[in-house]
Design a protein around this motif. Structure first.
Motif, PDB file in Angstrom:
ATOM      1  N   ILE A 166      41.396  47.575  32.229  1.00 48.71           N
ATOM      2  CA  ILE A 166      41.123  47.261  33.632  1.00 48.71           C
ATOM      3  C   ILE A 166      41.983  46.051  33.965  1.00 48.71           C
ATOM      4  N   LYS A 167      42.969  46.260  34.808  1.00 51.48           N
ATOM      5  CA  LYS A 167      43.939  45.209  35.117  1.00 51.48           C
ATOM      6  C   LYS A 167      43.459  44.420  36.338  1.00 51.48           C
ATOM      7  N   ARG A 168      43.352  43.105  36.177  1.00 55.89           N
ATOM      8  CA  ARG A 168      42.874  42.236  37.256  1.00 55.89           C
ATOM      9  C   ARG A 168      44.010  41.329  37.725  1.00 55.89           C
ATOM     10  N   THR A 169      44.256  41.336  39.020  1.00 56.74           N
ATOM     11  CA  THR A 169      45.304  40.490  39.598  1.00 56.74           C
ATOM     12  C   THR A 169      44.666  39.476  40.540  1.00 56.74           C
ATOM     13  N   TYR A 170      45.039  38.209  40.344  1.00 59.98           N
ATOM     14  CA  TYR A 170      44.522  37.116  41.174  1.00 59.98           C
ATOM     15  C   TYR A 170      45.677  36.458  41.909  1.00 59.98           C
ATOM     16  N   THR A 171      45.373  35.812  43.028  1.00 63.07           N
ATOM     17  CA  THR A 171      46.341  34.917  43.650  1.00 63.07           C
ATOM     18  C   THR A 171      45.713  33.537  43.756  1.00 63.07           C
ATOM     19  N   ALA A 172      46.546  32.509  43.627  1.00 65.81           N
ATOM     20  CA  ALA A 172      46.060  31.131  43.685  1.00 65.81           C
ATOM     21  C   ALA A 172      47.100  30.273  44.386  1.00 65.81           C
ATOM     22  N   ILE A 173      46.630  29.219  45.042  1.00 63.65           N
ATOM     23  CA  ILE A 173      47.522  28.191  45.583  1.00 63.65           C
ATOM     24  C   ILE A 173      47.391  26.974  44.682  1.00 63.65           C
ATOM     25  N   VAL A 174      48.508  26.514  44.132  1.00 57.61           N
ATOM     26  CA  VAL A 174      48.473  25.367  43.218  1.00 57.61           C
ATOM     27  C   VAL A 174      49.285  24.213  43.801  1.00 57.61           C
ATOM     28  N   HIS A 175      48.924  23.012  43.375  1.00 54.34           N
ATOM     29  CA  HIS A 175      49.658  21.822  43.794  1.00 54.34           C
ATOM     30  C   HIS A 175      51.031  21.778  43.116  1.00 54.34           C
ATOM     31  N   GLY A 176      52.024  21.302  43.860  1.00 53.73           N
ATOM     32  CA  GLY A 176      53.359  21.129  43.305  1.00 53.73           C
ATOM     33  C   GLY A 176      54.220  22.369  43.454  1.00 53.73           C
ATOM     34  N   ILE A 177      55.511  22.183  43.325  1.00 50.84           N
ATOM     35  CA  ILE A 177      56.465  23.293  43.371  1.00 50.84           C
ATOM     36  C   ILE A 177      56.775  23.695  41.930  1.00 50.84           C
TER      37      ILE A 177
ATOM     38  N   VAL B  26      45.047  33.791  27.570  1.00 48.93           N
ATOM     39  CA  VAL B  26      46.421  34.038  28.009  1.00 48.93           C
ATOM     40  C   VAL B  26      46.417  34.425  29.487  1.00 48.93           C
ATOM     41  N   THR B  27      47.169  33.673  30.282  1.00 52.21           N
ATOM     42  CA  THR B  27      47.335  33.949  31.708  1.00 52.21           C
ATOM     43  C   THR B  27      48.810  34.202  31.985  1.00 52.21           C
TER      44      THR B  27
ATOM     45  N   ARG C 252      50.849  34.636  41.635  1.00 52.69           N
ATOM     46  CA  ARG C 252      50.083  35.837  41.306  1.00 52.69           C
ATOM     47  C   ARG C 252      49.820  35.803  39.812  1.00 52.69           C
ATOM     48  N   CYS C 253      48.587  36.030  39.397  1.00 53.16           N
ATOM     49  CA  CYS C 253      48.205  35.895  37.978  1.00 53.16           C
ATOM     50  C   CYS C 253      47.532  37.162  37.477  1.00 53.16           C
ATOM     51  N   GLN C 254      47.748  37.443  36.200  1.00 53.87           N
ATOM     52  CA  GLN C 254      47.006  38.499  35.516  1.00 53.87           C
ATOM     53  C   GLN C 254      46.462  37.944  34.209  1.00 53.87           C
ATOM     54  N   LEU C 255      45.233  38.357  33.893  1.00 56.17           N
ATOM     55  CA  LEU C 255      44.543  37.826  32.721  1.00 56.17           C
ATOM     56  C   LEU C 255      44.639  38.795  31.554  1.00 56.17           C
ATOM     57  N   ASP C 256      45.082  38.301  30.411  1.00 58.71           N
ATOM     58  CA  ASP C 256      44.981  39.079  29.171  1.00 58.71           C
ATOM     59  C   ASP C 256      43.614  38.860  28.533  1.00 58.71           C
ATOM     60  N   THR C 257      42.970  37.750  28.902  1.00 55.48           N
ATOM     61  CA  THR C 257      41.634  37.416  28.394  1.00 55.48           C
ATOM     62  C   THR C 257      40.793  36.975  29.586  1.00 55.48           C
TER      63      THR C 257
ATOM     64  N   ARG D 118      38.331  34.226  29.967  1.00 57.18           N
ATOM     65  CA  ARG D 118      37.540  33.023  29.669  1.00 57.18           C
ATOM     66  C   ARG D 118      37.020  32.377  30.951  1.00 57.18           C
ATOM     67  N   THR D 119      35.906  31.689  30.838  1.00 56.73           N
ATOM     68  CA  THR D 119      35.336  30.965  31.975  1.00 56.73           C
ATOM     69  C   THR D 119      36.358  29.969  32.531  1.00 56.73           C
ATOM     70  N   HIS D 120      36.573  30.011  33.853  1.00 61.30           N
ATOM     71  CA  HIS D 120      37.482  29.091  34.560  1.00 61.30           C
ATOM     72  C   HIS D 120      38.926  29.182  34.054  1.00 61.30           C
ATOM     73  N   GLN D 121      39.312  30.315  33.473  1.00 58.36           N
ATOM     74  CA  GLN D 121      40.600  30.399  32.774  1.00 58.36           C
ATOM     75  C   GLN D 121      41.800  29.984  33.629  1.00 58.36           C
ATOM     76  N   ILE D 122      41.944  30.587  34.809  1.00 56.65           N
ATOM     77  CA  ILE D 122      43.099  30.270  35.652  1.00 56.65           C
ATOM     78  C   ILE D 122      43.072  28.811  36.068  1.00 56.65           C
ATOM     79  N   ARG D 123      41.898  28.317  36.414  1.00 55.88           N
ATOM     80  CA  ARG D 123      41.751  26.930  36.857  1.00 55.88           C
ATOM     81  C   ARG D 123      42.138  25.959  35.745  1.00 55.88           C
ATOM     82  N   VAL D 124      41.660  26.219  34.537  1.00 51.80           N
ATOM     83  CA  VAL D 124      41.957  25.347  33.387  1.00 51.80           C
ATOM     84  C   VAL D 124      43.442  25.402  33.043  1.00 51.80           C
TER      85      VAL D 124
END
Length: 294
Positions: free
Chosen positions: A170-181, A213-214, A231-236, A238-244
């Motif tokens: 099951i492939k999950r795709t996220y989008t996020a806005i992060v600080h910095g270029i 792995v992100t 745009r991010c996809q998770l191989d795992t 984990r709690t708060h994975q993208i944020r961490v």
């Protein structure tokens, strides 16, 4: 190829497609659906799987057009208290549904008596439609993360979807806005995540943590605001994975105060944008998206 099935009372009814021809029902349960042994044994002992009306054909080869019946739709408790809310359904059939979770709401109750979660809203929605089945989330989203969540409507479908998620089917795709270029336009963050001993809910990158792995790809940069959309996809999972992970590489999520983000957005800027998987019963390739909130 797509297989049709229908709900007839307590039974799911479908015809065996050519791709399953030659398999035994045992192999269908063990190798194709990868259903738990305990559930398979229960179905077998209670004669809740019929091939052409017979319950004793578990080791017989299936042929195209054979009628398989599975008793999956007995009335069961929701597991949560039904509570009215406006639920945005993106996909639904007799076995599962996908909803678009708004920010600021929990996926499921975290304490006894909590009724303001998306799971409570789904229970109310199902009850209003005359369905009485357990509300089982296959994955979850943080309270302030928006987007797609997959729910199963019975324990058998739930177990199959759980295994699919575990095996990264099951492939999950996220989008996020992060600080910095971000200078690196594409890559992966491979850094184990564990609990932060100094904070009850925070996680951190730790050599003793669980593998995480992100994979990411930059889709847009905003030099005026000094932000990047990724745009991010998770191989795992984990709690708060993208944020961490993004905090770890010096690009915390906008609005994510727990991990070093600035309050320039009213919540952490993280959205579960898309789910992609093959439906385990119909074999349809599903791609279910939730519109971006920014």
């Amino acid at each position: 190829m797509m297989i049709n099935f229908e709900k007839k009372g307590e039974w799911l009814v479908m015809s065996i497609p050519p791709v399953w021809e030659g398999l035994t029902p045992e192999q269908l349960f063990q190798e194709v659906w990868k259903a738990p042994k305990k559930q398979t044994h229960f179905i077998r002992m209670n004669k809740e799987m019929l091939i052409n009306g017979k319950s004793d054909l578990w080791t017989h080869n299936l042929t195209k057009g054979d009628c398989i019946r599975l008793k999956l739709f007995q009335e069961e408790d929701f597991g949560v208290t039904p509570s009215y809310m406006d639920v945005d359904i993106l996909f639904e059939d007799e076995l599962m549904l996908v909803v678009n979770k708004p920010p600021g709401i929990d996926t499921h109750p975290n304490s006894p008596g909590q009724t303001n979660t998306i799971a409570n809203g789904i229970a109310f929605y199902l009850q209003a439609n005359g369905e009485h089945c357990p509300v089982k989330h296959i994955h979850r989203l943080d309270r302030d993360t928006s987007g797609v969540i997959l729910f199963a409507k019975n324990s058998f479908a739930g177990a199959i979807l759980d295994r699919m998620l575990q095996e990264r089917n099951i492939k999950r795709t996220y989008t996020a806005i992060v600080h910095g270029i971000m200078q690196k336009k594409k890559g992966k963050i491979d850094a184990p995540i564990g609990r932060d001993r100094h904070h009850p809910t925070r996680r951190r990158v730790s050599p003793n943590g669980q593998k995480a792995v992100t994979r990411f790809e930059v889709t847009e940069t905003n030099k005026k605001n000094n932000t990047t959309i990724v745009r991010c996809q998770l191989d795992t999972g984990r709690t708060h994975q993208i944020r961490v992970h993004f905090s770890h590489i010096g690009h915390p999520l906008v609005g994510d105060l727990l991990y070093g983000g600035k309050p320039s957005y009213h919540r952490q800027a993280l959205h579960a944008a898309k789910l992609e998987f093959v439906h385990p019963f119909t074999l349809e390739k599903l791609s279910i998206s939730a519109p971006h909130p920014w």
